[in-house]
Motif scaffolding. Structure first.
Motif, PDB file in Angstrom:
ATOM      1  N   THR A 133       0.835  -1.195   0.000  1.00 10.96           N
ATOM      2  CA  THR A 133       0.000   0.000   0.000  1.00 10.96           C
ATOM      3  C   THR A 133       0.870   1.245   0.000  1.00 10.96           C
ATOM      4  N   VAL A 134       0.675   2.086  -1.010  1.00  9.08           N
ATOM      5  CA  VAL A 134       1.447   3.336  -1.100  1.00  9.08           C
ATOM      6  C   VAL A 134       1.075   4.247   0.060  1.00  9.08           C
ATOM      7  N   ARG A 135       2.063   4.797   0.706  1.00 13.08           N
ATOM      8  CA  ARG A 135       1.817   5.707   1.818  1.00 13.08           C
ATOM      9  C   ARG A 135       2.955   6.717   1.887  1.00 13.08           C
ATOM     10  N   PRO A 136       2.746   7.828   2.587  1.00 12.75           N
ATOM     11  CA  PRO A 136       3.818   8.834   2.710  1.00 12.75           C
ATOM     12  C   PRO A 136       5.035   8.240   3.417  1.00 12.75           C
ATOM     13  N   LEU A 137       6.211   8.683   2.984  1.00  8.71           N
ATOM     14  CA  LEU A 137       7.461   8.195   3.540  1.00  8.71           C
ATOM     15  C   LEU A 137       8.239   9.340   4.190  1.00  8.71           C
ATOM     16  N   PRO A 138       9.127   9.023   5.129  1.00  8.97           N
ATOM     17  CA  PRO A 138      10.030  10.072   5.634  1.00  8.97           C
ATOM     18  C   PRO A 138      10.834  10.669   4.486  1.00  8.97           C
ATOM     19  N   ALA A 139      11.101  11.958   4.569  1.00  9.48           N
ATOM     20  CA  ALA A 139      11.731  12.673   3.450  1.00  9.48           C
ATOM     21  C   ALA A 139      13.060  12.048   3.045  1.00  9.48           C
TER      22      ALA A 139
END
Length: 391
Positions: free
Chosen positions: A280-286
C-alpha cells in the motif's frame, strides 16, 4: 556566536583567542585584605598603621600583572607581605594576595618557585622578627595550610580548564564531521543528477545524429528530449548547490525529488521500463523518499550504460511495515557490456545512501538466471518514522 568573533577565531593560527582578564580580582583583593585585617586587628586591640594598609593594598593591586609575568608578580607580592609582617603588622587577611599569585605561578608550571620563595620568606621572617616557638609553628602551619589550599585550587582549575578544552575539541570535531557528511551528501546528489541526465543526453544525441537524414521528425523529438533533460538537470543541480548557502540566502527553487516523481523518471529513462508497486502506497520520511528516488535513478543509469540496446527494466517499490524495498532489474535482453565494478562510484554512492539510513544495498546478477542485473535496497523506516508516515 557572532560573525566577527567567529572570524577572529578562524584567523588565529592557534585557535580561539583567550578572553582578556581584567583587574577585577586584583581590586577586590586590595579591598578585602585591608578591610579584613582591620576587623581582625580590632578584635586583637591592635593597629594596622598607614604603612601596613599601604602594603596590603599594594600587594592586592600588584596581582593585576600576574598573568603576564607570574613569577615576577609573585615575588613582588610576597615581598610586600613579608615587609608587612616584619613591621609587626597584626595577623589578618594577609596571605590572600600571595595565594592568588602562587596560583598563577603554579598554572604557569613553576611549582619550584612557589616552594623556594615560601621557604625563603618564612626563614627571613623568623630570622628578623625572632618569634617564639609557638608563633613560629603557628606561622608555619598557616603558610602550609595556605599552600595546600592553593595547590588544591590549582588542580581544580586545571581540571576545569582541561574539561572545557576537551568539550571545545569535541564540538569542533562534530562540526567537522557534519561538514564532511554534508559534502559527501552533496557529492552523491551531484553524481546522481549529472550521471543520469548526461547519460540520457548522450544517448539521445546519438539517436538524433543517426536519424537526422532518414527521419527528421524523430531527430527533432530526440533534440526536444535533450532540451528537457538538460533543463531538468540544471534545475536539480541548482537545488543541490543552494544547500551550500546559509539559510535565507538562497532557497531551493524546486523540492527534492521523491517517489511521487517516479513516473516522470521511468518515462524519461530512454528504455522500456515497467513499474511494480508492492504493498500500500503511503507517505514516507523525506530522507527515505529522496534516497529511494536516487537509487532508482542511478539503477536505471547503470542499465543504460552497461546493458546495451534492446534491454528492458523493471522497477519494484515494496512498501513493508517497517521498511521500503527498492529493486531495479534489467531482463538481460540487451548485449551486455562489462558490469559496473563493485566499488564504482554509482554502486558505492547507492550503498552509502542506504547505509546512512541504517539499510543495506546489494548489486549483482539477477537471481533468476536471466543474465540481467539487479540492484536491491532495503531502507528501514524505523518505529518513529513508521508512525509518522502512517499518521
Amino acid at each position: 556566536m557572532s560573525g566577527s568573533s567567529a572570524d577572529a577565531e578562524l584567523a588565529s593560527p592557534s585557535g580561539p583567542v583567550p578572553a582578556r582578564r581584567g583587574p577585577g580580582l586584583a581590586v577586590l583583593t586590595a579591598l578585602v585584605q585591608p578591610a579584613g585585617t582591620a576587623i581582625i586587628a580590632g578584635w586583637q586591640h591592635a593597629s594596622v598603621g598607614i604603612i601596613g594598609y599601604v602594603l596590603l593594598v599594594f600587594s592586592g593591586l600588584a596581582l593585576a600583572d600576574r598573568h603576564r609575568s607570574p613569577r615576577r608578580n609573585f615575588l613582588i607580592v610576597v615581598a610586600a607581605t613579608v615587609a608587612y609582617h616584619l613591621l609587626d603588622g597584626p595577623v589578618g587577611v594577609t596571605l590572600l594576595a600571595p595565594m592568588i599569585g602562587a596560583a598563577a605561578v603554579l598554572a604557569a608550571g613553576h611549582r619550584w618557585l612557589v616552594a623556594a620563595t615560601s621557604a625563603g620568606a618564612y626563614a627571613t621572617w623568623v630570622l628578623v622578627s625572632g618569634p617564639t616557638l609557638r608563633q613560629a609553628l603557628a606561622a608555619l602551619a598557616l603558610i602550609a595550610g595556605a599552600g595546600l589550599v592553593t595547590e588544591f585550587g590549582s588542580l581544580v582549575a586545571a581540571r576545569v580548564h582541561d574539561g572545557i578544552a576537551e568539550q571545545r575539541r569535541l564540538s569542533e570535531e562534530r562540526q567537522r564531521r557534519r561538514a564532511s557528511e554534508q559534502r559527501l551528501l552533496i557529492a552523491a546528489e551531484l553524481h546522481d543528477v549529472l550521471g543520469h541526465h548526461l547519460s540520457l543526453i548522450n544517448m539521445r544525441a546519438g539517436v538524433g545524429l543517426h536519424l537526422m537524414d532518414r527521419d527528421p521528425e524523430q531527430a527533432r523529438a530526440a533534440l526536444d528530449a535533450i532540451a528537457q533533460s538538460s533543463a531538468e538537470a540544471l534545475r536539480e543541480v541548482q537545488a543541490v548547490l543552494n544547500t551550500l548557502y546559509p539559510t535565507g540566502e538562497a532557497a531551493p527553487r524546486a523540492p527534492a525529488p521523491g517517489l511521487d516523481r517516479l513516473a516522470e523518471l521511468t518515462d524519461d529513462a530512454a528504455l522500456p521500463t515497467r513499474t511494480v508497486i508492492d504493498g500500500t502506497v503511503r507517505p514516507l520520511p523525506a530522507a527515505v523518499d529522496r534516497a529511494a528516488y536516487r537509487i532508482v535513478q542511478e539503477g536505471l543509469t547503470n542499465i543504460r550504460r552497461h546493458a546495451g540496446t534492446g534491454v528492458a527494466a523493471t522497477v519494484t517499490i515494496g512498501y513493508r511495515q517497517d521498511a521500503l524495498v527498492v529493486e531495479v532489474d534489467d531482463d538481460g535482453g540487451g548485449v551486455r557490456q562489462p558490469e559496473p565494478a563493485p566499488a564504482g562510484n554509482g554502486i558505492t554512492g547507492m550503498r552509502e545512501r542506504a547505509a546512512a539510513l541504517g539499510g543495506e544495498l546489494t548489486a549483482g546478477p539477477a537471481p533468476d538466471g536471466s543474465g540481467g542485473w539487479r540492484v536491491r535496497a532495503t531502507l528501514p523506516l524505523g518505529r518513529d518514522q513508521t508512525r509518522e508516515a502512517t499518521s
